[in-house]
Write a protein that holds these residues in place. Structure first.
Motif, PDB file in Angstrom:
ATOM      1  N   GLU A  21       0.805  -1.217   0.000  1.00 43.09           N
ATOM      2  CA  GLU A  21       0.000   0.000   0.000  1.00 43.09           C
ATOM      3  C   GLU A  21       0.841   1.271   0.000  1.00 43.09           C
ATOM      4  O   GLU A  21       0.294   2.381  -0.006  1.00 43.09           O
ATOM      5  CB  GLU A  21      -0.950  -0.007   1.202  1.00 43.09           C
ATOM      6  CG  GLU A  21      -2.026  -1.075   1.080  1.00 43.09           C
ATOM      7  CD  GLU A  21      -3.002  -1.081   2.243  1.00 43.09           C
ATOM      8  OE1 GLU A  21      -2.907  -0.188   3.124  1.00 43.09           O
ATOM      9  OE2 GLU A  21      -3.859  -1.981   2.289  1.00 43.09           O
ATOM     10  N   THR A  22       2.162   1.134  -0.014  1.00 42.20           N
ATOM     11  CA  THR A  22       3.051   2.297  -0.113  1.00 42.20           C
ATOM     12  C   THR A  22       4.055   2.141  -1.253  1.00 42.20           C
ATOM     13  O   THR A  22       4.987   2.929  -1.363  1.00 42.20           O
ATOM     14  CB  THR A  22       3.820   2.502   1.212  1.00 42.20           C
ATOM     15  OG1 THR A  22       4.557   1.316   1.524  1.00 42.20           O
ATOM     16  CG2 THR A  22       2.875   2.828   2.355  1.00 42.20           C
ATOM     17  N   GLY A  26       5.240   5.749  -2.462  1.00 39.19           N
ATOM     18  CA  GLY A  26       4.563   6.142  -1.243  1.00 39.19           C
ATOM     19  C   GLY A  26       3.059   5.995  -1.287  1.00 39.19           C
ATOM     20  O   GLY A  26       2.399   6.051  -0.251  1.00 39.19           O
ATOM     21  N   ALA A  27       2.495   5.800  -2.483  1.00 38.41           N
ATOM     22  CA  ALA A  27       1.052   5.646  -2.638  1.00 38.41           C
ATOM     23  C   ALA A  27       0.689   4.166  -2.769  1.00 38.41           C
ATOM     24  O   ALA A  27       1.548   3.299  -2.937  1.00 38.41           O
ATOM     25  CB  ALA A  27       0.571   6.416  -3.864  1.00 38.41           C
ATOM     26  N   ASP A  28      -0.596   3.891  -2.704  1.00 39.00           N
ATOM     27  CA  ASP A  28      -1.104   2.525  -2.754  1.00 39.00           C
ATOM     28  C   ASP A  28      -0.854   1.905  -4.130  1.00 39.00           C
ATOM     29  O   ASP A  28      -1.242   2.468  -5.156  1.00 39.00           O
ATOM     30  CB  ASP A  28      -2.598   2.533  -2.447  1.00 39.00           C
ATOM     31  CG  ASP A  28      -3.168   1.151  -2.209  1.00 39.00           C
ATOM     32  OD1 ASP A  28      -2.469   0.152  -2.455  1.00 39.00           O
ATOM     33  OD2 ASP A  28      -4.331   1.073  -1.758  1.00 39.00           O
ATOM     34  N   ASP A 135       8.182   2.605   5.918  1.00 38.60           N
ATOM     35  CA  ASP A 135       6.925   2.883   5.233  1.00 38.60           C
ATOM     36  C   ASP A 135       5.843   3.140   6.264  1.00 38.60           C
ATOM     37  O   ASP A 135       5.709   2.382   7.244  1.00 38.60           O
ATOM     38  CB  ASP A 135       6.521   1.714   4.332  1.00 38.60           C
ATOM     39  CG  ASP A 135       7.396   1.609   3.094  1.00 38.60           C
ATOM     40  OD1 ASP A 135       7.468   2.594   2.341  1.00 38.60           O
ATOM     41  OD2 ASP A 135       8.012   0.550   2.895  1.00 38.60           O
ATOM     42  N   LEU A 137       1.593   4.187   6.583  1.00 39.93           N
ATOM     43  CA  LEU A 137       0.304   4.453   5.972  1.00 39.93           C
ATOM     44  C   LEU A 137      -0.104   5.896   6.260  1.00 39.93           C
ATOM     45  O   LEU A 137       0.401   6.507   7.212  1.00 39.93           O
ATOM     46  CB  LEU A 137      -0.743   3.482   6.515  1.00 39.93           C
ATOM     47  CG  LEU A 137      -0.540   1.998   6.170  1.00 39.93           C
ATOM     48  CD1 LEU A 137      -1.633   1.153   6.820  1.00 39.93           C
ATOM     49  CD2 LEU A 137      -0.515   1.783   4.667  1.00 39.93           C
ATOM     50  N   PRO A 138      -1.011   6.468   5.456  1.00 41.69           N
ATOM     51  CA  PRO A 138      -1.371   7.878   5.651  1.00 41.69           C
ATOM     52  C   PRO A 138      -1.773   8.233   7.074  1.00 41.69           C
ATOM     53  O   PRO A 138      -1.427   9.304   7.575  1.00 41.69           O
ATOM     54  CB  PRO A 138      -2.536   8.061   4.669  1.00 41.69           C
ATOM     55  CG  PRO A 138      -2.215   7.115   3.550  1.00 41.69           C
ATOM     56  CD  PRO A 138      -1.627   5.907   4.237  1.00 41.69           C
ATOM     57  N   ARG A 139      -2.484   7.333   7.752  1.00 44.12           N
ATOM     58  CA  ARG A 139      -2.942   7.679   9.106  1.00 44.12           C
ATOM     59  C   ARG A 139      -1.792   7.805  10.097  1.00 44.12           C
ATOM     60  O   ARG A 139      -1.941   8.418  11.164  1.00 44.12           O
ATOM     61  CB  ARG A 139      -3.952   6.644   9.603  1.00 44.12           C
ATOM     62  CG  ARG A 139      -3.375   5.335  10.072  1.00 44.12           C
ATOM     63  CD  ARG A 139      -4.466   4.446  10.688  1.00 44.12           C
ATOM     64  NE  ARG A 139      -3.917   3.346  11.456  1.00 44.12           N
ATOM     65  CZ  ARG A 139      -3.598   2.162  10.981  1.00 44.12           C
ATOM     66  NH1 ARG A 139      -3.773   1.933   9.673  1.00 44.12           N
ATOM     67  NH2 ARG A 139      -3.115   1.214  11.762  1.00 44.12           N
ATOM     68  N   GLN A 141       1.272   9.048   9.188  1.00 50.02           N
ATOM     69  CA  GLN A 141       2.211  10.064   8.723  1.00 50.02           C
ATOM     70  C   GLN A 141       1.982  11.373   9.460  1.00 50.02           C
ATOM     71  O   GLN A 141       0.871  11.697   9.862  1.00 50.02           O
ATOM     72  CB  GLN A 141       2.051  10.259   7.211  1.00 50.02           C
ATOM     73  CG  GLN A 141       2.435   9.032   6.412  1.00 50.02           C
ATOM     74  CD  GLN A 141       2.135   9.154   4.936  1.00 50.02           C
ATOM     75  OE1 GLN A 141       1.771  10.218   4.445  1.00 50.02           O
ATOM     76  NE2 GLN A 141       2.279   8.053   4.209  1.00 50.02           N
ATOM     77  N   ARG A 175       8.678  13.853  -1.774  1.00 48.87           N
ATOM     78  CA  ARG A 175       8.253  13.983  -0.377  1.00 48.87           C
ATOM     79  C   ARG A 175       9.159  13.167   0.530  1.00 48.87           C
ATOM     80  O   ARG A 175       9.607  13.643   1.574  1.00 48.87           O
ATOM     81  CB  ARG A 175       6.800  13.528  -0.233  1.00 48.87           C
ATOM     82  CG  ARG A 175       6.267  13.644   1.181  1.00 48.87           C
ATOM     83  CD  ARG A 175       4.807  13.236   1.268  1.00 48.87           C
ATOM     84  NE  ARG A 175       4.290  13.343   2.624  1.00 48.87           N
ATOM     85  CZ  ARG A 175       3.069  13.018   2.992  1.00 48.87           C
ATOM     86  NH1 ARG A 175       2.218  12.577   2.086  1.00 48.87           N
ATOM     87  NH2 ARG A 175       2.677  13.129   4.244  1.00 48.87           N
TER      88      ARG A 175
END
Length: 202
Positions: A21-22, A26-28, A135, A137-139, A141, A175
């Protein structure tokens, strides 16, 4: 609230999921791969199996939200993978060398790496023998979690005698590049395709 703890074999599925998912800078990357385990076989599984002392996970009430995985001696780690990790995977995933590069699927591009693993530059290893992957996940970061994870890993590597650690980052992942530079990494090399090798003295 996130807690940082040592990874365990029970975290394997979570590490593989986060790795996938990263995996798209960095994206899914779930939509890119037919086999959802393939990315994890390369970038997560061997660290949990062979370097558990340098594997940490970030966890909250929703489960594992990130990890940092390190290898103390990159050259020895690569040699061990050649003996103990890649052979079984090579039997499972055929070598796509006969498929033209431009025609390979994302799965085939990773399978190619299974049969021809990337090797660290000896010139880099002379001063930065360790390496890592991180790595989130967005939550997970933001909030300083990434820095805290790296500092814990740096302390473990330093305590084991490592003088330096390196990592690779894609040229388009600006990023991540900014984050690594912010915590003290410096550029060591840049590949023709744009990917960077960054290093930090411990």
């Amino acid at each position: 609230m996130f807690a940082l703890r040592p990874a365990s074999p029970a975290d394997r599925a979570a590490l593989y999921r986060i790795c996938l998912e990263t995996a798209d800078s960095g994206a899914d990357a779930t939509h890119l791969y037919r086999d959802p385990r393939l990315v994890g076989h390369i970038y997560a599984g061997p660290y949990l199996a062979f370097e558990p002392a340098f594997a940490l996970v970030l966890e909250d009430g929703d489960g594992v939200g990130g990890y940092v995985l390190g290898a103390l001696d990159t050259a020895a780690f690569e040699a061990r993978l050649e003996r103990e990790w890649w052979p079984a995977l090579r039997e499972r995933y055929p070598d796509p060398a006969d498929v033209p590069l431009g025609a390979r699927t994302p799965d085939e591009r990773l399978a190619y790496l299974l049969h021809r693993p990337q090797r660290a530059d000896p010139a880099v290893l002379a001063e930065y023998p360790s390496h890592l992957h991180i790595d989130l996940l967005p939550r997970a970061q933001g909030g300083g979690h990434g820095r805290r994870m790296l500092e814990r890993l740096f302390a473990a590597l330093r305590g084991a005698g490592s003088p330096g650690v390196h990592l690779g980052v894609g040229g388009s992942n600006t990023r991540a590049q900014g984050f690594y530079r912010h915590v003290g990494f410096q550029e060591l090399a840049r590949a023709p395709g744009g990917s960077l090798t960054l290093g930090l003295r411990l």
